[in-house]
Write a protein that holds these residues in place. Sequence first.
Motif, mmCIF file in Angstrom:
data_model
loop_
_atom_site.group_PDB
_atom_site.id
_atom_site.type_symbol
_atom_site.label_atom_id
_atom_site.label_comp_id
_atom_site.label_asym_id
_atom_site.label_seq_id
_atom_site.Cartn_x
_atom_site.Cartn_y
_atom_site.Cartn_z
ATOM 1 N N GLN A 51 0.839 -1.202 0.000
ATOM 2 C CA GLN A 51 0.000 0.000 0.000
ATOM 3 C C GLN A 51 0.874 1.253 0.000
ATOM 4 N N ASN A 52 1.960 1.228 0.779
ATOM 5 C CA ASN A 52 2.900 2.363 0.781
ATOM 6 C C ASN A 52 3.540 2.542 -0.593
ATOM 7 N N ALA A 53 3.901 1.433 -1.225
ATOM 8 C CA ALA A 53 4.504 1.505 -2.563
ATOM 9 C C ALA A 53 3.506 2.077 -3.566
ATOM 10 N N LEU A 54 2.256 1.642 -3.489
ATOM 11 C CA LEU A 54 1.226 2.158 -4.392
ATOM 12 C C LEU A 54 1.028 3.655 -4.190
ATOM 13 N N GLU A 55 0.982 4.084 -2.938
ATOM 14 C CA GLU A 55 0.816 5.507 -2.655
ATOM 15 C C GLU A 55 2.004 6.315 -3.177
ATOM 16 N N SER A 56 3.216 5.758 -3.068
ATOM 17 C CA SER A 56 4.398 6.446 -3.606
ATOM 18 C C SER A 56 4.283 6.621 -5.111
ATOM 19 N N LEU A 57 3.852 5.580 -5.791
ATOM 20 C CA LEU A 57 3.684 5.664 -7.246
ATOM 21 C C LEU A 57 2.616 6.680 -7.614
ATOM 22 N N LEU A 58 1.532 6.708 -6.870
ATOM 23 C CA LEU A 58 0.458 7.654 -7.161
ATOM 24 C C LEU A 58 0.870 9.096 -6.875
ATOM 25 N N MET A 59 1.825 9.259 -5.958
ATOM 26 C CA MET A 59 2.297 10.602 -5.616
ATOM 27 C C MET A 59 3.379 11.093 -6.582
ATOM 28 N N GLY A 60 3.733 10.265 -7.565
ATOM 29 C CA GLY A 60 4.656 10.738 -8.588
ATOM 30 C C GLY A 60 6.009 10.071 -8.624
ATOM 31 N N ALA A 61 6.238 9.043 -7.844
ATOM 32 C CA ALA A 61 7.527 8.344 -7.906
ATOM 33 C C ALA A 61 7.716 7.770 -9.314
ATOM 34 N N LYS A 62 8.913 7.900 -9.846
ATOM 35 C CA LYS A 62 9.186 7.446 -11.218
ATOM 36 C C LYS A 62 9.682 6.001 -11.256
ATOM 37 N N ASN A 63 10.224 5.536 -10.153
ATOM 38 C CA ASN A 63 10.742 4.165 -10.083
ATOM 39 C C ASN A 63 9.878 3.326 -9.147
ATOM 40 N N ILE A 64 10.041 2.043 -9.274
ATOM 41 C CA ILE A 64 9.306 1.134 -8.399
ATOM 42 C C ILE A 64 9.888 1.271 -6.994
ATOM 43 N N PRO A 65 9.063 1.576 -5.993
ATOM 44 C CA PRO A 65 9.574 1.694 -4.623
ATOM 45 C C PRO A 65 10.196 0.383 -4.144
ATOM 46 N N ASN A 66 11.188 0.507 -3.259
ATOM 47 C CA ASN A 66 11.909 -0.668 -2.756
ATOM 48 C C ASN A 66 11.004 -1.662 -2.040
#
Length: 194
Positions: A51-66
Amino acid sequence: MSGIDLFLNYVQRSSFITIIVLSWLSIYFIISFTILFSRMAGIAAWQKREQNALESLLMGAKNIPNESSLRKCAGSKISREKLNVCISVAEKNATSGLTWLSIIASTSPFIGLFGTVISILETFSQLGNGANSSLGVIAPAISEALVATGAGIFVAIPAYTFNLLIKRKAYELTSTIEREADVLIALKREENEI
């Protein structure tokens, strides 16, 4: 009589098969709760990371979160096929233990019934050997024989319930990972359009 005295008296009168059946069901009961606690804790922590990784992606992260399980198998080039493989691996890992819960839920009543049938057969065989055959003798023996069936049902109900709970949590986790994959594909598409 205390509960322990009743139990010890029951075990003393029980046949070897009945004790094996009740022991088997006890092991099943312990396995069911072990699977529940370990899988629910593991899936809950995993779900939080995803869920944290998904939120990071939705907030604009360009890479896949660790913390994403997609990071392990997506590599530098993201493709739908690679992400689908990752999702399948995650689903397999999330649903581990469900087979055992299904086996326990489906076989426990039959194991208990087997113990009951053996106990009833032993009761009737003792009656055939010239023992007193009044209702006062038969009824308690049959009642004690039914304990194994009750124990089988008692073990099957939580195992089936735990199976459904874990299956639902695994579904929620897999859905989160699939949403991550969708976001990654959309981000890749946006990069290619620029």
